[in-house]
Scaffold this motif. Structure first.
Motif, PDB file in Angstrom:
ATOM      1  N   LYS A   1       8.086  -1.651 -15.903  1.00 47.49           N
ATOM      2  CA  LYS A   1       8.410  -2.521 -14.797  1.00 47.49           C
ATOM      3  C   LYS A   1       8.157  -1.884 -13.397  1.00 47.49           C
ATOM      4  N   MET A   2       8.518  -0.602 -13.377  1.00 46.94           N
ATOM      5  CA  MET A   2       8.121   0.050 -12.181  1.00 46.94           C
ATOM      6  C   MET A   2       6.699   0.456 -11.792  1.00 46.94           C
ATOM      7  N   LEU A   3       5.998   0.508 -12.991  1.00 39.09           N
ATOM      8  CA  LEU A   3       4.519   0.796 -12.545  1.00 39.09           C
ATOM      9  C   LEU A   3       3.881  -0.663 -12.321  1.00 39.09           C
ATOM     10  N   LYS A   4       4.242  -1.652 -12.865  1.00 40.07           N
ATOM     11  CA  LYS A   4       3.690  -2.909 -12.614  1.00 40.07           C
ATOM     12  C   LYS A   4       4.012  -3.354 -11.113  1.00 40.07           C
ATOM     13  N   LEU A   5       5.074  -2.924 -10.908  1.00 38.72           N
ATOM     14  CA  LEU A   5       5.499  -3.213  -9.468  1.00 38.72           C
ATOM     15  C   LEU A   5       4.872  -2.323  -8.435  1.00 38.72           C
ATOM     16  N   GLY A   6       4.082  -1.351  -8.716  1.00 38.82           N
ATOM     17  CA  GLY A   6       3.030  -0.739  -7.901  1.00 38.82           C
ATOM     18  C   GLY A   6       3.418   0.794  -7.882  1.00 38.82           C
ATOM     19  N   CYS A   7       4.496   1.245  -8.598  1.00 39.65           N
ATOM     20  CA  CYS A   7       4.797   2.649  -8.474  1.00 39.65           C
ATOM     21  C   CYS A   7       3.775   3.602  -8.984  1.00 39.65           C
ATOM     22  N   ARG A   8       3.546   4.687  -8.149  1.00 40.72           N
ATOM     23  CA  ARG A   8       2.190   5.624  -8.567  1.00 40.72           C
ATOM     24  C   ARG A   8       2.521   6.689  -9.390  1.00 40.72           C
ATOM     25  N   GLY A   9       3.623   6.787  -9.945  1.00 43.45           N
ATOM     26  CA  GLY A   9       4.229   7.966 -10.630  1.00 43.45           C
ATOM     27  C   GLY A   9       5.496   7.933 -11.162  1.00 43.45           C
ATOM     28  N   TYR A  10       5.928   8.373 -12.221  1.00 48.73           N
ATOM     29  CA  TYR A  10       7.360   8.245 -12.626  1.00 48.73           C
ATOM     30  C   TYR A  10       7.608   9.802 -13.352  1.00 48.73           C
ATOM     31  N   LEU A  11       8.634  10.259 -12.713  1.00 42.92           N
ATOM     32  CA  LEU A  11       9.183  11.653 -13.107  1.00 42.92           C
ATOM     33  C   LEU A  11      10.499  11.698 -13.364  1.00 42.92           C
ATOM     34  N   LEU A  12      11.091  12.614 -14.306  1.00 48.31           N
ATOM     35  CA  LEU A  12      12.493  12.633 -14.610  1.00 48.31           C
ATOM     36  C   LEU A  12      13.030  13.783 -13.732  1.00 48.31           C
TER      37      LEU A  12
ATOM     38  N   GLU B   1       0.787  -1.244  -0.063  1.00 53.52           N
ATOM     39  CA  GLU B   1       0.094   0.057   0.034  1.00 53.52           C
ATOM     40  C   GLU B   1       0.963   1.164  -0.207  1.00 53.52           C
ATOM     41  N   GLN B   2       2.189   1.113   0.173  1.00 58.10           N
ATOM     42  CA  GLN B   2       3.068   2.015   0.277  1.00 58.10           C
ATOM     43  C   GLN B   2       2.941   3.038  -1.246  1.00 58.10           C
ATOM     44  N   LYS B   3       2.964   4.356  -0.959  1.00 61.21           N
ATOM     45  CA  LYS B   3       2.761   5.115  -2.255  1.00 61.21           C
ATOM     46  C   LYS B   3       4.343   5.505  -2.645  1.00 61.21           C
ATOM     47  N   VAL B   4       4.724   5.244  -3.917  1.00 56.77           N
ATOM     48  CA  VAL B   4       5.791   5.536  -4.367  1.00 56.77           C
ATOM     49  C   VAL B   4       5.882   6.359  -5.697  1.00 56.77           C
ATOM     50  N   LEU B   5       6.690   7.600  -5.619  1.00 53.29           N
ATOM     51  CA  LEU B   5       7.155   8.141  -6.912  1.00 53.29           C
ATOM     52  C   LEU B   5       8.260   8.257  -7.115  1.00 53.29           C
ATOM     53  N   THR B   6       8.526   7.537  -8.508  1.00 62.25           N
ATOM     54  CA  THR B   6       9.861   7.689  -8.908  1.00 62.25           C
ATOM     55  C   THR B   6      10.445   8.755  -9.340  1.00 62.25           C
ATOM     56  N   LEU B   7      11.676   9.290  -9.097  1.00 67.74           N
ATOM     57  CA  LEU B   7      12.235  10.515  -9.513  1.00 67.74           C
ATOM     58  C   LEU B   7      13.705  10.159 -10.098  1.00 67.74           C
ATOM     59  N   THR B   8      13.809  10.219 -11.284  1.00 69.85           N
ATOM     60  CA  THR B   8      15.210   9.480 -11.738  1.00 69.85           C
ATOM     61  C   THR B   8      15.602  10.315 -13.108  1.00 69.85           C
TER      62      THR B   8
ATOM     63  N   TYR C   1      -2.540   7.876  -7.926  1.00 70.43           N
ATOM     64  CA  TYR C   1      -1.322   7.920  -9.158  1.00 70.43           C
ATOM     65  C   TYR C   1      -1.376   9.297  -9.668  1.00 70.43           C
ATOM     66  N   TYR C   2      -0.209   9.344 -10.580  1.00 70.00           N
ATOM     67  CA  TYR C   2       0.012  10.474 -11.251  1.00 70.00           C
ATOM     68  C   TYR C   2       0.703  10.257 -12.667  1.00 70.00           C
ATOM     69  N   SER C   3       0.308  10.821 -13.563  1.00 70.05           N
ATOM     70  CA  SER C   3       0.963  10.494 -14.718  1.00 70.05           C
ATOM     71  C   SER C   3       1.086  12.002 -15.397  1.00 70.05           C
ATOM     72  N   ASN C   4       2.059  12.596 -15.909  1.00 69.80           N
ATOM     73  CA  ASN C   4       2.392  13.730 -16.551  1.00 69.80           C
ATOM     74  C   ASN C   4       1.783  13.760 -18.007  1.00 69.80           C
ATOM     75  N   ASP C   5       1.450  12.614 -18.498  1.00 71.74           N
ATOM     76  CA  ASP C   5       0.857  12.547 -19.759  1.00 71.74           C
ATOM     77  C   ASP C   5      -0.613  12.210 -19.736  1.00 71.74           C
ATOM     78  N   THR C   6      -1.283  11.979 -18.634  1.00 72.18           N
ATOM     79  CA  THR C   6      -2.642  11.660 -18.809  1.00 72.18           C
ATOM     80  C   THR C   6      -3.138  11.954 -17.355  1.00 72.18           C
ATOM     81  N   ILE C   7      -3.910  13.020 -17.030  1.00 70.79           N
ATOM     82  CA  ILE C   7      -4.490  13.466 -15.512  1.00 70.79           C
ATOM     83  C   ILE C   7      -6.022  12.997 -15.969  1.00 70.79           C
ATOM     84  N   SER C   8      -6.445  12.224 -15.763  1.00 69.40           N
ATOM     85  CA  SER C   8      -7.944  11.758 -16.037  1.00 69.40           C
ATOM     86  C   SER C   8      -8.846  11.885 -14.915  1.00 69.40           C
ATOM     87  N   GLU C   9     -10.045  11.797 -15.224  1.00 68.39           N
ATOM     88  CA  GLU C   9     -11.212  11.769 -14.003  1.00 68.39           C
ATOM     89  C   GLU C   9     -10.736  10.436 -13.230  1.00 68.39           C
ATOM     90  N   ALA C  10     -10.563   9.508 -13.853  1.00 71.83           N
ATOM     91  CA  ALA C  10     -10.298   8.214 -13.008  1.00 71.83           C
ATOM     92  C   ALA C  10      -9.080   8.289 -12.058  1.00 71.83           C
TER      93      ALA C  10
END
Length: 211
Positions: free
Chosen positions: A95-106, A78-85, A126-135
């Protein structure tokens, strides 16, 4: 109460600068900084307070981001993780998203978008810089979308794998051009703009299972 954050990054100067930035955001507080995943595991094993969000680098000595994310999936799902890399390979992101990462930023992200990402993960999960939808912005509101064809479902599942688009075309016995058409069709139907957006959507909707 502030949202608590832990950063896991072996670049000391970057981590210190990030700590100052996070603490400047309203509602957020950096509580710990670790140099690698192993130090984070030691922290958890000592029964220390769990943070609301972990900011995780990918390239670290001793225990890197992928290994850390795999441990969190098994032990703190349940831990929320945001990758910053700096790693922007599609295969790594998926791979990171399928492991449960909630977002991926550079790491060159604009501070305003970084703050938006933290708020989005806090409120929506969740966060995606490419799609922030109602979902993603409303936990309990189901996104409605135009029904997918069987072949679109097949393509979406392949898109959630580590296959390149060329390999997906081979797997589906289609031309690369036809696969491109499926991709653009799904972008339009699901209101996303990238492969990462497809994966996040598929995970949220239960179409693509987290392995």
């Amino acid at each position: 109460m502030n949202q608590t954050i832990i950063i896991v990054d072996d670049h000391k100067l970057f981590a210190q600068s990030l700590q100052i930035l996070v603490n400047s955001f309203e509602g957020f507080e950096m509580i710990k900084v670790f140099k690698n995943g192993s130090e984070l595991l030691d922290y958890f094993e000592q029964d220390q307070p769990e943070p609301d969000i972990i900011l995780l680098d990918m390239r670290m000595p001793v225990m890197d981001g992928m290994e850390t994310m795999a441990w969190l999936k098994d032990n703190r799902p349940e831990q929320k993780v945001l990758t910053l890399t700096v790693d922007q390979e599609d295969e790594t992101i998926i791979k990171m998203l399928k492991l449960g990462c909630r977002g991926y930023l550079l790491k060159d992200i604009d501070p305003d978008e970084f703050e938006l990402a933290l708020n989005q993960i806090t409120s929506a999960g969740y966060y995606s810089n490419d799609t922030i939808s109602e979902a993603l912005s409303h936990k309990h509101k189901k996104l409605t979308y135009e029904p997918l064809t069987p072949r679109e479902f097949e393509f979406l599942n392949h898109a959630c794998s580590e296959l390149t688009y060329k390999q997906v075309a081979e797997e589906m016995n289609l031309s690369p051009k036809t696969v491109d058409n499926y991709r653009e069709s799904l972008f339009a139907k699901l209101q996303v703009k990238s492969r990462v957006g497809l994966v996040i959507f598929a995970i949220k909707e239960g179409i693509c299972k987290i392995n």
